[in-house]
Write a protein that holds these residues in place. Structure first.
Motif, PDB file in Angstrom:
ATOM      1  N   ALA A 363       0.834  -1.213   0.000  1.00 29.59           N
ATOM      2  CA  ALA A 363       0.000   0.000   0.000  1.00 29.59           C
ATOM      3  C   ALA A 363       0.867   1.260   0.000  1.00 29.59           C
ATOM      4  O   ALA A 363       0.512   2.278  -0.610  1.00 29.59           O
ATOM      5  N   TYR A 366       3.002   1.093  -3.733  1.00 30.32           N
ATOM      6  CA  TYR A 366       2.271   1.389  -4.978  1.00 30.32           C
ATOM      7  C   TYR A 366       1.426   2.660  -4.816  1.00 30.32           C
ATOM      8  O   TYR A 366       0.234   2.684  -5.047  1.00 30.32           O
ATOM      9  N   ASP A 392      -5.934   1.506   0.518  1.00 28.95           N
ATOM     10  CA  ASP A 392      -4.977   2.578   0.204  1.00 28.95           C
ATOM     11  C   ASP A 392      -5.556   3.498  -0.869  1.00 28.95           C
ATOM     12  O   ASP A 392      -6.594   3.198  -1.466  1.00 28.95           O
ATOM     13  N   ILE A 395      -2.127   3.530  -6.712  1.00 32.03           N
ATOM     14  CA  ILE A 395      -2.321   3.509  -8.170  1.00 32.03           C
ATOM     15  C   ILE A 395      -3.481   2.618  -8.604  1.00 32.03           C
ATOM     16  O   ILE A 395      -3.991   2.733  -9.702  1.00 32.03           O
ATOM     17  N   ILE A 397      -5.470  -1.263  -9.217  1.00 34.68           N
ATOM     18  CA  ILE A 397      -5.190  -2.420 -10.078  1.00 34.68           C
ATOM     19  C   ILE A 397      -6.406  -2.640 -10.981  1.00 34.68           C
ATOM     20  O   ILE A 397      -7.553  -2.582 -10.498  1.00 34.68           O
ATOM     21  N   ILE A 405      -2.291 -11.352  -9.772  1.00 38.09           N
ATOM     22  CA  ILE A 405      -1.319 -10.771  -8.832  1.00 38.09           C
ATOM     23  C   ILE A 405      -1.018 -11.694  -7.641  1.00 38.09           C
ATOM     24  O   ILE A 405      -0.005 -11.519  -6.970  1.00 38.09           O
ATOM     25  N   GLN A 410       4.369 -12.992 -10.427  1.00 41.73           N
ATOM     26  CA  GLN A 410       3.540 -12.167 -11.323  1.00 41.73           C
ATOM     27  C   GLN A 410       3.593 -10.720 -10.861  1.00 41.73           C
ATOM     28  O   GLN A 410       3.172 -10.385  -9.747  1.00 41.73           O
ATOM     29  N   ARG A 411       4.117  -9.844 -11.722  1.00 45.14           N
ATOM     30  CA  ARG A 411       4.231  -8.417 -11.393  1.00 45.14           C
ATOM     31  C   ARG A 411       3.552  -7.624 -12.501  1.00 45.14           C
ATOM     32  O   ARG A 411       3.545  -8.049 -13.653  1.00 45.14           O
ATOM     33  N   HIS A 413       4.442  -4.433 -12.968  1.00 48.02           N
ATOM     34  CA  HIS A 413       5.319  -3.302 -13.293  1.00 48.02           C
ATOM     35  C   HIS A 413       6.741  -3.773 -13.490  1.00 48.02           C
ATOM     36  O   HIS A 413       7.117  -4.841 -13.019  1.00 48.02           O
ATOM     37  N   THR A 421       9.930  -8.609  -6.006  1.00 51.34           N
ATOM     38  CA  THR A 421      10.229  -9.936  -6.570  1.00 51.34           C
ATOM     39  C   THR A 421       8.970 -10.624  -7.110  1.00 51.34           C
ATOM     40  O   THR A 421       9.053 -11.685  -7.721  1.00 51.34           O
ATOM     41  N   GLY A 422       7.800 -10.093  -6.803  1.00 50.22           N
ATOM     42  CA  GLY A 422       6.547 -10.714  -7.260  1.00 50.22           C
ATOM     43  C   GLY A 422       6.146 -11.926  -6.424  1.00 50.22           C
ATOM     44  O   GLY A 422       5.361 -12.766  -6.865  1.00 50.22           O
ATOM     45  N   ILE A 423       6.673 -11.975  -5.198  1.00 50.52           N
ATOM     46  CA  ILE A 423       6.328 -13.140  -4.341  1.00 50.52           C
ATOM     47  C   ILE A 423       5.409 -12.705  -3.180  1.00 50.52           C
ATOM     48  O   ILE A 423       4.717 -13.524  -2.594  1.00 50.52           O
ATOM     49  N   GLY A 424       5.407 -11.398  -2.877  1.00 51.16           N
ATOM     50  CA  GLY A 424       4.691 -10.910  -1.692  1.00 51.16           C
ATOM     51  C   GLY A 424       3.245 -11.361  -1.580  1.00 51.16           C
ATOM     52  O   GLY A 424       2.842 -11.945  -0.556  1.00 51.16           O
ATOM     53  N   SER A 449      -6.748   0.771  -3.780  1.00 50.04           N
ATOM     54  CA  SER A 449      -7.141  -0.649  -3.661  1.00 50.04           C
ATOM     55  C   SER A 449      -7.474  -0.961  -2.205  1.00 50.04           C
ATOM     56  O   SER A 449      -6.946  -0.317  -1.292  1.00 50.04           O
TER      57      SER A 449
HETATM   58  P1  ADP Z   1       5.869  -7.267  -5.640  1.00 49.66           P
HETATM   59  O1  ADP Z   1       5.319  -6.149  -4.847  1.00 49.66           O
HETATM   60  O2  ADP Z   1       7.144  -7.776  -5.126  1.00 49.66           O
HETATM   61  O3  ADP Z   1       5.892  -6.971  -7.097  1.00 49.66           O
HETATM   62  P2  ADP Z   1       3.502  -8.667  -4.900  1.00 49.66           P
HETATM   63  O4  ADP Z   1       3.194 -10.109  -5.037  1.00 49.66           O
HETATM   64  O5  ADP Z   1       3.458  -8.067  -3.552  1.00 49.66           O
HETATM   65  O6  ADP Z   1       4.906  -8.503  -5.552  1.00 49.66           O
HETATM   66  O7  ADP Z   1       2.486  -7.894  -5.814  1.00 49.66           O
HETATM   67  C1  ADP Z   1       2.205  -8.337  -7.105  1.00 49.66           C
HETATM   68  C2  ADP Z   1       1.755  -7.195  -7.973  1.00 49.66           C
HETATM   69  O8  ADP Z   1       0.489  -6.704  -7.516  1.00 49.66           O
HETATM   70  C3  ADP Z   1       2.653  -5.987  -7.856  1.00 49.66           C
HETATM   71  O9  ADP Z   1       3.673  -6.064  -8.819  1.00 49.66           O
HETATM   72  C4  ADP Z   1       1.724  -4.827  -8.093  1.00 49.66           C
HETATM   73  O10 ADP Z   1       1.648  -4.565  -9.487  1.00 49.66           O
HETATM   74  C5  ADP Z   1       0.381  -5.304  -7.647  1.00 49.66           C
HETATM   75  N1  ADP Z   1       0.027  -4.728  -6.350  1.00 49.66           N
HETATM   76  C6  ADP Z   1       0.146  -5.318  -5.155  1.00 49.66           C
HETATM   77  N2  ADP Z   1      -0.322  -4.516  -4.181  1.00 49.66           N
HETATM   78  C7  ADP Z   1      -0.785  -3.402  -4.763  1.00 49.66           C
HETATM   79  C8  ADP Z   1      -1.408  -2.206  -4.298  1.00 49.66           C
HETATM   80  N3  ADP Z   1      -1.658  -1.987  -3.003  1.00 49.66           N
HETATM   81  N4  ADP Z   1      -1.743  -1.273  -5.203  1.00 49.66           N
HETATM   82  C9  ADP Z   1      -1.493  -1.452  -6.505  1.00 49.66           C
HETATM   83  N5  ADP Z   1      -0.930  -2.575  -7.009  1.00 49.66           N
HETATM   84  C10 ADP Z   1      -0.562  -3.540  -6.150  1.00 49.66           C
END
Ligand code: ADP
Length: 460
Positions: A363, A366, A392, A395, A397, A405, A410-411, A413, A421-424, A449
């Motif tokens: 939050a 992004y 938040d 930006i 989604i 996501i 999977q990212r 951006h 890293t796209g793992i969160g 979001s």
């Molecule tokens: P990371 O943040 O490491 O890229 P995440 O798995 O946390 O990986 O998130 C995956 C994707 O989801 C992010 O690349 C982002 O594009 C989107 N995303 C996650 N949280 C948010 C958010 N709060 N607002 C906008 N986009 C988000």
């Protein structure tokens, strides 16, 4: 009410009804019939005596009449009086008009009055008074003996029925109930009753088969669980060793690149320094990837007992380490009072802290460049569990990415736009699944979001 009581009550009711019927209706009717039969036989007997008197009366053989009547009185002690009269009504037996003794209360006197006649011509009359008192007494005695015998027999049958019922049904059913209670506690060793060749026997043998198959399933499950635990531990060790061994050469690359930069600083031009920075950045990202992957692989691997988790503490522990990041971004994280009011949930504290940290971190990360991040954490308590929400004003989604996501790597951006890293979120999803909950989001691109996490109270 226990089974034997349920069976005994109707049996006793039937027993009492039968005994009542026997004593109040059947025995008195039987006694009356027997008495009527005796009187009827006596009446026929007196008819034949009066027939026998006809020739004697015709021939005026009064002395023979006397002889016969005296003989009859002698052989029938219950005959109180015998009177023979001629056609004029004169008494010819007994000659002396003996007065009969007055009747006693236990006497039951019956008077028979028979004509002595040939066809329509009446020659005289025969009157006999019989005392049925002793006879009735004997009859009563026999009938009450019969009644007692009947009651004793019925009682024996009742007790016999209960004994048979106890042995053939109640004892096996009670032992079967004990065995099923034990089975519910996964105790397979309770002895079962002998399987007889009746319905109860079928029940016992069916139960035995069912228990055996359950025991086998349980055993197979235990073997599988043990095997799974073993392989989980092995995998855990493998992942740890692999990550350690992978990170070690990375550290080496990093430190030698740094050494290179420091030692040959004056000999390196700007382009070389940029290359070195790329190499270090690559090594650092690789390191972060390994750390994240190791964490992802560990979630829910080893089953531990759940704790009772207080949500407010989890939120505070999740936000605290993000302090610098929050401050740098000029962000504000507001924790709603509903989080304090939320009841504790069963779960794994560390995992839930990590889950909320990832959501709050995203939050902040992004955010929109034009406005400072405003983040709100709230909770809604339902009948089955608590839903925690992180909202938040970032930006946002697009809806077509809502599923994607949560998948690993999977990212939306490039690294140049936002690091990561796209793992969160994949970690978040795995943690939620480990808690048998649900994660989903609402979002409007360009506005913000809201991520929702449902954590159930029970195992449902
Ligand atoms: P990371 O943040 O490491 O890229 P995440 O798995 O946390 O990986 O998130 C995956 C994707 O989801 C992010 O690349 C982002 O594009 C989107 N995303 C996650 N949280 C948010 C958010 N709060 N607002 C906008 N986009 C988000």
């Amino acid at each position: 009410m226990k089974l034997h009581q349920k069976l005994l009550v109707p049996l006793l009711a039937v027993f009492l009804a039968v005994v009542g019927y026997v004593y109040l209706a059947w025995i008195p009717a039987l006694r009356d019939d027997a008495e009527a039969e005796v009187l009827n036989t006596l009446s026929h007997h007196l008819d034949s005596i009066s027939e026998g008197l006809v020739p004697l009366m015709l021939a005026s053989q009064i002395d023979v009449v006397h002889e016969n009547m005296n003989a009859l009185l002698a052989t029938n002690p219950d005959w109180r009086e015998v009177i023979v009269t001629d056609k004029a009504g004169r008494q010819i037996f007994p000659l002396i008009g003996k007065k009969p003794p007055p009747p006693t209360p236990d006497q039951v006197l019956h008077r028979f009055d028979k004509p002595v006649s040939i066809g329509p011509v009446e020659l005289g009359r025969l009157t006999v008074v019989v005392d049925r008192g002793p006879g009735v007494q004997r009859l009563r005695q026999r009938m009450s003996e019969l009644g007692v015998a009947f009651v004793v027999l019925a009682l024996i049958m009742l007790v016999g029925a209960m004994v048979v019922l106890e042995g053939a049904v109640l004892v096996p059913v009670r032992r079967l109930a004990l065995a099923s209670k034990a089975l519910a506690r996964r105790d397979f060793s309770t002895p079962l009753p002998q399987a007889s060749a009746d319905e109860v026997g079928t029940l016992v043998s069916t139960f035995a088969e069912m228990r055996e198959s359950r025991r086998e399933t349980e055993q197979a499950l235990q073997d599988k669980t043990a095997e799974l635990e073993r392989s989980n531990i092995e995998l855990e060790q493998f992942a740890y060793v692999a990550s350690h061994d992978l990170r070690e050469p990375l550290r080496q690359v990093s430190s030698y690149v740094t050494l290179l930069e420091r030692r040959y600083a004056d000999k390196l031009d700007d382009e070389a320094r940029e290359f070195i920075a790329f190499a270090r950045d690559g090594a650092e990202r690789m390191n972060q990837l390994i750390v994240d992957l190791l964490e992802y692989s560990r979630i829910g691997r080893i089953e531990r007992p759940r704790e009772t988790v207080v949500l407010r503490q989890v939120v505070d522990d999740a936000v605290l380490p993000l302090g610098v990041e929050i401050e740098t971004a000029g962000a504000e994280v507001a924790v709603d009072a509903s989080v304090d009011a939320a009841p504790p949930v069963p779960g794994y504290r560390e995992e839930l802290v990590r889950l909320l940290q990832n959501l709050v971190h995203n939050a902040v990360k992004y955010r929109r460049p034009d406005c400072p991040p405003r983040i709100a954490v709230s909770a809604a308590t339902g009948a089955d569990g608590v839903t925690v929400s992180v909202a938040d004003n970032g930006i946002g989604i697009a809806p077509e990415h809502f599923e994607r996501i949560f998948m690993i790597f999977q990212r939306l951006h490039t690294r140049a736009q936002y690091s990561g890293t796209g793992i969160g979120l994949a970690i978040c999803k795995r943690i939620v699944e480990h808690h048998r909950g649900r994660i989903w989001l609402q979002s409007t691109p360009g506005q913000g979001s809201t991520f929702h996490v449902f954590l159930p109270f029970g195992d449902a």
